[in-house]
Structures are given as structure tokens and as C-alpha cells.
Design an enzyme around this catalytic site. Sequence first.
Site, PDB file in Angstrom:
ATOM      1  CD  GLU A 279      -0.389  -9.859   1.485  1.00  5.42           C
ATOM      2  OE1 GLU A 279       0.349  -9.060   0.864  1.00  5.42           O
ATOM      3  OE2 GLU A 279      -1.437  -9.510   2.033  1.00  5.42           O
ATOM      4  CD  GLU A 282       4.692 -13.413   2.227  1.00  5.37           C
ATOM      5  OE1 GLU A 282       3.771 -12.722   1.747  1.00  5.37           O
ATOM      6  OE2 GLU A 282       5.726 -12.928   2.704  1.00  5.37           O
ATOM      7  CB  CYS A 300      -0.428  -3.755  -0.769  1.00  4.43           C
ATOM      8  SG  CYS A 300      -1.776  -4.063   0.330  1.00  4.43           S
ATOM      9  CB  SER A 320       3.121  -9.732   3.199  1.00  9.96           C
ATOM     10  OG  SER A 320       3.280 -10.084   1.846  1.00  9.96           O
ATOM     11  CE  LYS A 359       0.382   2.104  -3.843  1.00  5.40           C
ATOM     12  NZ  LYS A 359       0.696   0.710  -3.541  1.00  5.40           N
ATOM     13  CD  GLU A 362       5.055   0.666  -3.384  1.00  4.22           C
ATOM     14  OE1 GLU A 362       4.134   1.213  -4.016  1.00  4.22           O
ATOM     15  OE2 GLU A 362       4.956  -0.475  -2.908  1.00  4.22           O
ATOM     16  CD  GLU A 368      14.516  -5.431  -2.241  1.00  4.44           C
ATOM     17  OE1 GLU A 368      14.207  -4.232  -2.017  1.00  4.44           O
ATOM     18  OE2 GLU A 368      15.160  -6.115  -1.433  1.00  4.44           O
ATOM     19  CB  CYS A 510      -6.524   2.740  -1.946  1.00  3.45           C
ATOM     20  SG  CYS A 510      -5.199   1.685  -1.369  1.00  3.45           S
TER      21      CYS A 510
END
Lengths: 582, 578, 116
Positions: A279, A282, A300, A320, A359, A362, A368, A510
Amino acid sequence: MVKAKINGITVNVPEGTTILEAAEKVQIKIPTLCKHPDLPPTASCGICIVKLVGSNKMLRACCTPIEENMDIITHDPEIVEVRRTVIELILSKHPNECLTCGRNGNCELQKLAEEFGIRTSAFQQFLPDIPPDTSTGTIVLEPRKCISCGRCVTVCQQNQNVWALCFMDRGFGTRISPAGDGVSLSESPCVKCGQCSAHCPTGAIFENDDTAKVWKALQDKDTYCAVQIAPAVRVAIGEAFGYKPGANLTKKIYAALRRMGFNAVFDTNFGADVTIVEEASEFVQRFTETPEKLPLITSCCPSWVDFMEKFHPDMKENFSSCKSPHAIVGVLAKTFFAKKRRIDPANMFVLSVMPCTSKKYEITRSDEMYSSGYQDVDVSITTRELARMIKQAGININDISEEEPDHVLGEYSGAATIFGVTGGVMEAALRTAYDYITGGKLKNVEFENVRGIEGVKEGAIPVNGFTVKVAVAHGLSNVEYVLNKVKEAKRAGKELPYHFIEVMACPGGCIGGGGQPYGITDEIRKKRGEGLYDEDHNCKLRYSHENPFVKKLYEEFLDKPLSEQSHHLLHTTYVKRPEYQK
Amino acid sequence: MEKKVILIKDTGFKSDTTRDIQSLFLKAIRDIGAEESIQIVRAADLGIYNQGVVVKILPDNTVYTHINSDNIDQIVKAVHKGEVLENLLLKDRVEQTRIVLRNCGVIDPENIEEYFSKGGYTSIAKCLFDLTPAKVIKEMKKSGLRGRGGAGFPTWMKWSFAANSFGDEKYVICNADEGDPGAYMDRSVLEGDPHSVIEGMTIAGYAIGAKHGYFYIRAEYPLAIERVENALKQAYERGLLGKNILGSDFSFDLEIRLGAGAFVCGEETALIASIEGKRGTPNPRPPYPTDSGLWKKPSIINNVETLANISAIFQKGGDWFSSIGTEKSKGTKVFAVTGKVKNSGLVEIAMGTSIKDIVYNIGGGVLNEKQLVAVQTGGPSGGVIPKKHLDTPVSYEHLQELGSIMGSGGMIVMDEDDCMVDISKFYLKFCVDESCGKCAPCRIGGYQMLSILNKISEGEGELEDMDKLHRISQAMQKASLCALGQTAPNPVISTLRYFEDEYKQHIIDKKCRAGKCSKLIQYTINPDKCKRCRLCVTNCPVSAITGDREHGYTIDQEKCIRCGRCFEVCKFEAIARV
Amino acid sequence: MKKMTRDDLEKCAQNTCQSTQYIKVGMSTCGIAAGAQDVFDIFAKEVKTRDINVNVCKTGCIGMCHAEPVVEVAVEGLPAVMYGGVTKEVALRILEEHVCGKRFVNDHIFDLPVRR
Ligand SMILES: Cc1cc2nc3c(=O)[nH]c(=O)nc-3n(C[C@H](O)[C@H](O)[C@H](O)COP(=O)(O)O)c2cc1C
Ligand code: SF4
Ligand code: SF4
Ligand code: SF4
Ligand code: SF4
């Protein structure tokens, strides 16, 4: 300041303090089922009523500001009798299913019933017949157990600005429901953040329990089981075992996981270091080559990604493309690690233990997520689920001795561990980006500006004569302010207000995730955050790109950041999604 | 010369001799040859009851009561000569006092000129040019007017809270969400005299410093909405609303918002939520709307009837207003009198008038000469007032003492055919259906109470159910968020208080005195009285009556649905209800 | 339209803008439910066809719901009175007997004692 009396005790509190809060100051606990410290009062349960001397009406302590010279009685036989009746009334519309309930043992209703010693049901039971909604696979809505406290609706509408939940019908038929006629939760705008489940006082909203799948994998001799724990898990899971919030149990958890039968114990923090390297690269690339793609926005948090895809798809290009740390550990486990250890990835099972309900969504959200050729992360469970598994395994976490994680996906820097708290990703990325751009080290690696529990934090860091402006938002309702500023500036052709934006869906980041142990408050968020900052502070390694194992990973496997290989394995894409899937 | 008219009516309950008396009068008039100047007419109703034969002479409005054939010549002569017969005069006549309804049924509500002709809009002119806002509030204080929407909160106080509250914007809201079953006085005012409410709101706006106001009218009132819309248009056209009213510095705009028809939206915080476009559920107070109301700005919410009083107060003065009524309850109250009363309709009486006067002297007494058992006031938030307390004067305090409330003004007369358990059930069911469901005591408590009442009315009740009713009532009264839940148990508590025996009859003897609780009654045919006419057989909707002319008829209790048709149609009283 | 002033209002208050001969029909929701619209229409039509000089107008609810439709009638030489339970037939009788014949109609007068 206001001076008043509660049960004869004088209190001095700032103006605007509610009776409930004032009572706490003098060690008096007024029971409530709907008021949550995080949320404005919904005033719906009717249990916190107190008496004002000289009036025959009772006041709700949760929402009545205490006034000068008020004389309040919080407990007397009549008040207790009214409270008991209200509790019994609530129980008359609630199933007696504690033994098989997700909240057994830490349910606020159960606890109150216990405190009031309710033994028989005075009133006839009327149970609504509404099936649970399991459509998201992440959180389960069980309206039968709902006591209509309104916390989830407030959190989802006000704090998260998603408006996926609402009350349907009215009167006795009032029920909690996804917003929209005949819409299931997965068809609603829900972003799976789980904040509703973290605030629900009962078992009416809870995480989809995936522990059975984990036990099954662990039982299978032919399966190679790997596990990783997220940064925020280590400073919160202790609460389920009597530790203070913020106690860091990382190495005890490693040990426990090994005892449970995992063949390899990794740490999501390793993935966080890789995320930062990618990142930051990036960011540097956009900063120096394609400034039109600024600001760079962190990706994230899967709920944030889902939110963006539904409500701000025009910001897609600014995200990102880097995957979140647990996905990175997942794919590296089934490629890099599997190759090194000569394990057939087809026989591998990767579990991630997360503070997060999202998650769970996710790990299958796009193609991907299968870039290893298999599902990169097989199952994701929450902190709460892991705590239960440890208990089921009969492991005494207090006395277990500490162990180290497994190479090569185990070591991490201090920058990785603060991923778990709001502002942490930003801080970690800036450390590395600064080094990349200037070739030098920051004088002070700790960015106070982006720390803390304020909803939106802004900062400016001089880099090579240029000022990098950053913003950090947590709690989705705070996003709008930041994005609007960007959109306005872009529309007006003005200078960007920010170059780099971090967003976490859950308040506090989180550590305040929807899958963390119950009873969240700002106080607890602070403690958990401190736990992570302490770990960072005491780490020898403060920069992600200096993690020797990360370096090795690039040398041996990925070549360099943003290489073709890393793009293939570590990056993802975003699409515009409809708010309602129906 | 204007003719004299004698209206006559026999107001006795037993028989009607109006026609006979009329012939006697005709004869008397002919005897003195006054056919051209005196008319005699039979009236349908003179608003006077149980005073024998009554005559009223128009246009003098003289009323003589208890007339018999001996007085007739005397009366006719007196009328002819323009004299008054003191000994026959009706004294202490119970009259309505019309302030709120002063223009209703008098002016054309669609024509603002007619409102002008009654001094319309001179009050706002007076306020704007002669009085400061503080003086307006002072005059209101003098009047002693209290809110007519239910709670009876002093209107001047509400206004002064809002006036002293800081806000760049303030709002005036007219609560026309009238949802009590049986109440329709607000509708009548809006339909019959919309300008008086507009004028009241404008004065309120001036007093508190608001520039904007809303009419919150329930959507089920299309005619009221139409008339208010029309009135607003007329007022705007003439500069009585909008910018610089009557050329003053004061500007005030009014809009209509439609209520979606939930009763609870009449509660002020729910009403505000509803105007703001949110789910119409009550919110905790404080903050009170006068501090933080609509769009979080200081707002006052007043009832239609409250507002209709305002312009009258400024026409005639606060002192005049406070001269009407009792010590703590000033002015008048409009009631919608319904139930087992002869003259159902709207009645506006000065506070302090007794319930008995309303029922017997204005309402004309109980239908079909049955026995009055109780009067219910306050709708679903109120309670019953048993016959023994009928002399109670109407005022906020007196009604509350008896366990009822003034409420918005429903008054239902109940006779021996009304069952108190059934009445409680009716009102409670209304509240259960209308509960917004936000707070636990009301949401669940109401439902539980209703299910207990149902049990009792079905003969399944136990004595301890009465304790349960009390217990839940207490929890609802103390712990509900808004007045709907807090007052919903009132009808049950008050019937339990005055008619405990009737509850016990249902529970212990499994009997319903009034024959309303269908599970507790049976219809049987008395073979001795039955004339075998078969009328009941043909009328029974479920063919529960069988038999033949030879053996007589019986009712199959299994099939019978207790509709009571047979009982009503039998001409020989051969069917008994037990 | 011209904006009004305080003086205009006070002048208007002196006017009795109602004509001395009128038939006023109670036309609120309750009246209309009881058939007031038909009654109004009959009066309007008959007054026109018979060319009677009387103003047919509407008003709100007088409160006598049990007696709806309610009609107030005023003609020169007679005091104004209120009729209740006015059906089409009664309406026609009122026109013929009261308005034209100047004799009150029997059995339909409802005289409410009201202080204003
Ligand atoms: C459930 C509920 C329903 C109500 N409905 C009405 C209503 O229809 N009209 C009304 O004026 N007030 C209603 N009220 C009372 C209002 O909350 C408020 O007290 C009133 O409008 C204030 O006006 P006032 O001071 O002029 O009486 C209701 C209250 C409750 C609790
Ligand atoms: S929600 Fe609480 S009270 Fe209800 S069944 Fe679950 S544990 Fe028991
Ligand atoms: S998971 Fe988050 S978005 Fe979904 S309903 Fe719960 S609070 Fe709302
Ligand atoms: S689901 Fe839980 S948080 Fe939501 S209203 Fe019901 S009990 Fe409260
Ligand atoms: S008392 Fe009833 S109507 Fe009022 S807020 Fe509570 S549930 Fe809603």
C-alpha cells in the site's frame, strides 16, 4: 455544574448529565436493557425508571438530565416492583431458550432476570413466529429473541449510516427486520460490520457460528490446518477469560491454538506488514506518478469496501487495490508456504480469527479471493467464537505458557500490530512511505494526530518539502464528511483536502469490531487500543518493510512490491453494487 | 310587524300530548282573533327535557314549562299583549356556552367575509398594533386558558417557555390529529370555523416569535383539509398571512401536513417526528418541544380547540374569559356526547357544568328511558364515572379525582345494557392496536391485559387475574414512555374501582349482567310463552333453532353464536337471555 | 387582491354580510353523511326555478348530530329557526310553507338553547 441528590447522596455533575450517569458516579447502578453507553438513549425498555421526590410520576433515568436540587430515589420497593413487572412482561414475549442461545452466559436480559430472581412466569407466553435470517452467512438475525430495545437500529442507522435495519409493524407486532418489505438481510444494504450484534443485549443478533467447520477440519488427519490471528484479537480475547481489556495474550493464544491441533500458527500481522509494503508503494506511486488517482483510500476493512461499493462506487479508483492482511496470509499460506513445506494446498485448511463478522463475507467476496487456486481463507471466525473454542478444548488460558508463531508467516513489526486500532494503518503506511520517498527515517514514528477515538482525525506530514494531508475516519457515519470534502474539492478543481484516507467501519477500528467480546464502551476501546500501542512501542521493529521475513518473501517469491506476482496474489478489484439486491 | 311564534313540545317521557295541546292553543288564538299575528307550531326538540309541556315564544325567547289546559288562554293573551307570565317562566335553564363553536353553524366557513363580520382577524390586529408579545402572553395568563388536547397544560406557560427559549427559528403547530374513538370536535371546528384557528395560530406565532407554523391534520379529514386550504388561501390573498401581516413587521407562514392516521402521532413528540418524516414514535421528554421541538427548534403544539379560543379571548379580554368556568378550569369545553343518549352531538358547556346537566338537560336523557349506569369521559385514556358521581362538575381536577380525565372531549353515556368488562376491552383494544410498540410496558403490558380481559369475558377468568390487571396497570402507568401507554390502563382501573362486583360476577358466577359477553350468556325458549310463530327460526343466521309447531322449538346451544337476533325479533318475550 | 389593513377589518366587522332572507345548510362531515348535500342541492335548485329571493348558503356543524341534516331558515317577518331531520320532502315543505307561506313547519324545529 449541577448539584442534586440521589438516594440522599449529594452529587455534583456537569450540566446535561443524565440521572443514570450521575448515579453511576455515586456507585449506584440503575438497571437498563436499552441504554448503551455508545448510543443515545432509545428510552424503550422502561426499566431505568426512578422517582422524583414530590412527584408521583416516574422518570426515565437514561434520558432525563439531572437538574439542580433534584431529589431522586433510584431504588425502593415500588420501583423494584415496577421493574420486576416490566422484566416479567418482556420475558412473556421471549423464548425460554437460554441453554441453546448464543448469548447464554453473557446476555443482559438473562442477567437481569437472574438478579431479580424471576422464578415463575406470571404471564402467559406469547411468542412471535418469525424465522431467523441467516442469509448473510455472517450475522444471524433472530427476531424471536428481540426485545425491541432499538440499539441495533440506532447503531446501524446513526453510527453506521447504513440503514439496513428497522422496526416493522407496530404495537405488539413490532419486530426487528431488514429495512424493506420482504427483504432479507443479504438483500438489504447491510455491510456485515456486526455492530448490531456487538450492541444487542440479547441473542437476537449474533455472529454466524462457524466453529463446527473448524472442529471438523481439525479432526481430519489428512488436512493441514493453519491458523492466523488478527491484531485486535490479542488485546480483547482476554476479556472472555477474566483479563482486563487491553491485556495482550498473543503468545498464549498461539499456544492454545497449537494445543487445539493446528499444524501451523501464523499471525495476520505478518500479512499487515505485507499490506503496508504494497500500500505504501501504491501511495508513493500515485503520489509521484499519478496524482489524479489521489487520495488513496485504505481497503483493509471489508465492511468499508462493501459500503463504498454500494454507496460511493465513484470512489472505486481511489481505493487501494491491496487485499486485507488475512487474505494475504491466506494466499501466501497456500502458495509460498505450501511450496516451501511441500504441502498440497488442496489439503490445506486456513482459518482466520478476526475481531470482525465481515471477514466471513470477505473470504468469498470475489474471484480474487481464490487466487491461490483454492479458497485462500477457508473459514473466518470471530474473537468470540475462538474464546468459546478454547473453552470447549478445555484449555486453561491463564496458566498456559507462551509460545512463538510459526515461520515464515508469523513475525511482525510494531507497525503491523497497530492495524487493529483506528489510525493504525495510516500510521504504519506513513512510516514506510516516508522512508520510500525520502530515503530517511522519521524523527518520531508515533503520529499522535491520527490516534484517539474522535470520529474524524486529520493530520499533515511534511515530506520532502511537500505536505501530505491525511484523514482517518472510523464508524461509517463519519465517512460522509471526509468524502464530501474530497468530492467538493474535485468538483471545484481545487487542491485536494487529503492525499491519504483511512477508514474503518467499526468505531475505534478493529479493536471495536463486531466480533469482539461483548460489552464494548469507549473506555474499553481505549484500553484495547493502548494494548496495541504498547506492543508497537516495545517492538524493536517499527517499520513493516524492515520485517526480515517480509524482505525474504519478496526476495524469494514476489520479486518486489507491486510486481506482477504480487498483483496476481495480493491485489483485488472493486465493482459497483446495488444497495438492494432485490 | 314581526309575527309571534309559539313553539310547543311535550317534554315528558311517558306520552306525547303535543298535538292535543296544539289544538287547544289554536282554539285560544282563534278565540281572541289573533290568527294573523300569532302562529303555533309543534317543535321537534326545544332542548328542554322532563318539564311537562313546554312552550317557547319567538322572537322573545320566553319559555314556559309545565303547561296544562288551564294556562293556555292566559298564555295566548299575554303573548298577544306582549306581557310575560312570571309564574310559568322557566328558571335556571341549562344552556350551552359557545366560545369555541361560536361561529360553527353560523357562518359560511368558505367565506372569509362572514368571519370578518363576526370580528374576525381583529384580534390579531389588536395584538400586532396594541400589544407586545409579552403583553399577549400576559393576557393569556389572565384568561387562564388550559390546553384542550388532553393534558390541560396552561397555554400561556407553554407560550412563555417557547418565547423565552433561544432559537433562530421557532414553530407553531396545530395538533389536529384527533384520533380518540368518538371524538370529532376538532374536525367540526376546522370544518365550521377554520379562520378562528388560523388567527389563533398567528397570535401564538407573534407571541413566541415564530415565523412558521404547521397544521397537522389527519388524512381521514378530507373536508377539514379542504376548508383549511381554502381559508389559508383567502387569508394569504388578503395579507392576513405571509409577509408583513396587515402592514406590520410581523410575517407568518402556515402550511398543512397530513397525519398518516396513527393515533400515537397525536402525541407531541411523535407528531414532530412525523412532520420531520421519521417513524412516528414518541421520544423522551425532556427536551420539551418548547426548548427543542420541530427540527430541534423551540416549538409549541396546541390543540385545535385551544387555538379556537384565542381570538375570542382577545376580542373580549382575558378577564371575560376567566369569568367563565371554575377556579382552576376556565372557559368552556366541547364534548362529543354519544352512546345511549337521546341527543348525540357536540355540546359546549361552561366548565363547572355538571355531567348530569350535560346528559339530562342538554343531551335529553338516556335513550329508551333505560337506566344510566355510567358516563365515560376521556376516551381510551379516561375512565368511567358511575351514576352516583353524576353531579360532579366538569373540570380538569374533578374528573381526575374520580379517576377519569377531561381528555379531548369524548363523553359516552352507558346504560344497563353496557358491560363494564366489555367497555374496558373496547378501550384497551384501541390502545393495544394503536401502541407504537416502542416501549416494553405498553407494547407487552397492554397486550397481556387485553388477553386477561378476554379470558374474563369468556368465563375463563380467575380471581388472581384482577391482581395481575392491577400489577400490569401500575407498570404501564409508571414505566411507559408516552401518555398513550401511561393512560391506557385507566379504563380498566376505573371500571375495576367502581364495578369490581361486575368483574367478580364474570369471574365467579360466570355471568354477564348486560348480556354483552357472548360466551357467558345463553338464549332459551320458554315453551309456555312461545306462540310457535317461527319468527326466530327464520331469523337465526346459523339455523340453531329447530323443532316444529307441534312440539315447540329449542335452541341448539352448540350451534348458537349468541348473536341475539331471536331475542330481538320475538314478539312474545318467549326468548330468555340467561 | 388588495392587502387588508386594520381599518378594513374593523369596517368589515360592522357589516352583517348575510342577507336577511337565507336558508343555511349545515355542511360538515356529519351533515354531509346525513344527506346535507342533497338538501342543499334541492334548495338551490328550487329557489332558482321558483325565483325566490332567498340566499341558500352553507355553514359548519352546529353540534346537533342526532338531528342532521340541519337547516336554519330566516325570512322577513319571522324569527330565524333551526330545522332538523331535513329530508328532501321536508325541504320542499320548508320552501312552500315557511319561505313562501310564512308559516313554520310542524315537528321539525330543533331549538337549541345556546348562549354565544
Ligand atoms: C397518544 C396521544 C394522542 C394524542 N392525540 C392528540 C390529538 O389527537 N390532538 C391533540 O390536540 N392532542 C393530542 N394529544 C396531546 C398532545 O400530546 C399535546 O398534549 C396537545 O396537543 C397539546 O396541546 P394543548 O396544550 O393545546 O392541549 C395526544 C397525546 C397522546 C399521548
Ligand atoms: S437472549 Fe438471553 S434470555 Fe433470551 S434465550 Fe438467549 S440467553 Fe436466554
Ligand atoms: S452488520 Fe452493520 S450494516 Fe449490517 S445490519 Fe448490522 S450494523 Fe447494520
Ligand atoms: S435485535 Fe437486539 S439490539 Fe436490535 S432491537 Fe432487538 S434486542 Fe435490541
Ligand atoms: S407508551 Fe406505547 S405508544 Fe407510547 S412510546 Fe411506549 S409503546 Fe409507544
